[in-house]
Design a protein around this motif. Sequence first.
Motif, PDB file in Angstrom:
ATOM      1  N   THR A 327      28.400 -15.438 -98.295  1.00 25.39           N
ATOM      2  CA  THR A 327      27.206 -15.249 -99.116  1.00 25.39           C
ATOM      3  C   THR A 327      27.436 -14.160-100.164  1.00 25.39           C
ATOM      4  O   THR A 327      27.015 -14.287-101.316  1.00 25.39           O
ATOM      5  CB  THR A 327      26.005 -14.881 -98.223  1.00 25.39           C
ATOM      6  OG1 THR A 327      25.933 -15.854 -97.184  1.00 25.39           O
ATOM      7  CG2 THR A 327      24.724 -14.876 -99.003  1.00 25.39           C
ATOM      8  N   HIS A 357      19.023 -18.365 -97.486  1.00 25.86           N
ATOM      9  CA  HIS A 357      19.881 -17.873 -98.557  1.00 25.86           C
ATOM     10  C   HIS A 357      19.097 -16.954 -99.474  1.00 25.86           C
ATOM     11  O   HIS A 357      19.564 -15.896 -99.859  1.00 25.86           O
ATOM     12  CB  HIS A 357      20.417 -19.042 -99.390  1.00 25.86           C
ATOM     13  CG  HIS A 357      21.757 -19.515 -98.942  1.00 25.86           C
ATOM     14  ND1 HIS A 357      22.845 -18.684 -98.871  1.00 25.86           N
ATOM     15  CD2 HIS A 357      22.191 -20.713 -98.536  1.00 25.86           C
ATOM     16  CE1 HIS A 357      23.895 -19.366 -98.445  1.00 25.86           C
ATOM     17  NE2 HIS A 357      23.513 -20.605 -98.217  1.00 25.86           N
ATOM     18  N   GLY A 596      24.240 -20.554 -90.884  1.00 25.23           N
ATOM     19  CA  GLY A 596      23.591 -19.667 -91.836  1.00 25.23           C
ATOM     20  C   GLY A 596      22.489 -18.835 -91.222  1.00 25.23           C
ATOM     21  O   GLY A 596      22.139 -17.793 -91.739  1.00 25.23           O
TER      22      GLY A 596
HETATM   23 MG    MG Z   1      26.011 -17.617 -94.903  1.00 27.16          MG
END
Ligand code: MG
Length: 739
Positions: A327, A357, A596
């Motif tokens: 990220t 995100h 994630g």
């Molecule tokens: Mg990630």
Amino acid sequence: MSKHPTDPARNPGRPSSPTRATAGRTPAPPVSALEKPIQYLRGVGPHRAQLLSALGITTVGDLLEYFPFRHEDQGRPQTIDTLQLDTPATVIAAVESVSVRGMFRNQTVNARVRDATGEMLVTWFNAPYLRDKLERGQILRLYGTVGVNRDIAQMINPRVQWLDPDEDPAQWDHPRLVPVYSATGQINSQQIARLVETALAEALPAVGETLPESIRTRHGFIGRADAIRAMHQPRTLEEIGEARRRLAYEELFLMQLAIGLQRRWTATHARAPALPVTPKIDEHIRRRFPFPLTGAQNKVIEQITADLASTRPMTRLLQGDVGSGKTVVALYAALVAVANKHQCAILAPTEVLAAQHFAGIEKYLAGSRVRRCLLTGKTSQAERKQMLAAIEAGNMDLIVGTQALLEQRVQFGRLGVVIVDEQHKFGVSQRAALRGKPQSSKGRRTGPGGKAPAADPLLVPHYLVMTATPIPRTLSMTVFGDLDVSVIKELPPGRQPIITRLVRPKDEHAAWTEVRRRIAGGEQAYIVYPLVEESDALDLKAATLEVTHVAQDLLPGARVGLLHGRMKNAEKQAVMREFATGRLDVLVSTTVIEVGVDVPNATVMVIEHAERYGLSALHQLRGRVGRGTKPSICFLFSDSQGEVAQRRLDVLCKTTDGFRIAEEDLKIRGPGELLGTRQHGWPEFRLANLLEDADLLMQARDDAAEIIREDPHLVQKYTALRAELRRKFRDKVAFIDVG
Ligand code: MG
Ligand code: ADP
């Protein structure tokens, strides 16, 4: 042999000699012999044509390329006096008599056959079609398991092949390899074999050579027609090997050629904005991160910034294990675009991930002037309208969203970089749409695959794909072959390794004790319960029951939440938020805790029925823990007795190297499974095997590069290749039409 032109109707089981005999004499029939609809092949009518089309066979040429998945070695013929009870054997014998009992489809056909040493009975059940084909005096090759009936040897439902009585019997004394085709309930392998035989006789002479002479001699490959014939009707095992090697190479080579041409097309016809990084920009961006970047992150950023500085569009795949810090790298690239007054879009496969995100990025961007928004299917109409206007006007710098962003024809004012997370979950059409995403600026003539005059090239953004699925090199070369690859191998400092334990039912008790201990100490737990897609409702019931069981019996007193795929997005996010903020101790979930999700205080994971998952999926799942500074543990529950399952799960306990795990997965489950979808856009390989044929793949890649250097548009020397690529990839890839 050519003295005895055979009538295939009388000799349905005859091997390939007719085709071999005619190949030299008859002028090649027109190519249309291969394109002839399968329905018009002798032995195929409308009904069978439909069955065959379910197997992907619509033309005679398709049938020729429908290769057997194995060959049955029927050995050398034996005489009847040497037959052993209950053992498979091949016998060559003459028909003495034939009798039929029963009616219609239930007819039983009996034959008495004899060779020089004795007599044998042959019985076929439910084989009415044989009745008219068997006649006294015919010579049959029979392959079946030997039984006995009133002291006489007997074969039941043997495979049968008619031999030419005029042939020298010495010709028959060789081992026979019978092709076995993957079949359906309504058409079996033997029936397919017979059709293939007809197709070979009719159309093999029309099979042209695709590989250039130079490549064939370099690798000692046999010709294409020979290889196809040998796959269906091999005389020896070596012949199968030769044929397979050549045809597998061809598959790999054509794919590498397509990929190479596409790359070249992009390089020639597409331009991206140059987004250079000055020391000042670099310093500004790094100030956003509360930690120094790792060596691996810096190396990857170096590669990316070099790409971004050029007008050659970046197409890069960023691989890094879960938690490796992708990220941060993505945000760096995004901010380079913003610093250069361009926009960046970050796309995730689901709304939950897009929101994550956005939240993750927000953490770093607090107080910055970067104009950013989250745009998903959930965004209200009013907000969406505003956002879209801002995006088009160039008043929005950083846009995080889902596929919705692509589907809704969002017009970007100045799109510089597109970052796609977990690309392989996107369909290939979206991928293409992204690549050729036209810019909104007036007068630009663009479009995916559209012809762009050299003076006015297609303007595309730089393109970065992130994936946490470690993809073995051989696979990324084919599936993502047109992408450059960067890998983050090292994890950020201070990370605790995850201990993984395989737990048998008798040890589950101890595992739960450990989970309770951790919860009591303020840590959090994931419990993963697999859903099997086909029976959603039932599974959901199971998962729901499981929550109750966990909450009441196993972890009394713990605050337990449930997350599953049938929940509305808002509900999902509410539950995730509760867990992330510590208001829940335990999250029982189906696999929707996606890549994630980041809750550092979660340190223990229980995966039930672990044997039901692929290794890479398990590896990703366990990556949900071990994200903080406390040591983490992952329990793989499995009651599977299977040795293979056990061995696979052991791999996971022994290593955390995602690439090693992916290789194992690839071995066991094949590339389609590994990537979570069979629809990755490229045709599946029929013969090539990415593990065993890694060497062939490397050769194919080098050869393809050489061909493209020599004749970049395949219009001078390699027109046959051009035609074959068109045939094979049709409109999948827009790369050969130009130039
Ligand atoms: Mg990630
Ligand atoms: P990925 O996207 O590859 O799964 P993330 O970028 O989400 O990984 O990073 C995982 C965690 O590691 C995050 O909590 C992030 O803040 C942290 N992190 C990332 N890079 C570093 C670094 N260089 N040093 C320390 N922590 C880092």
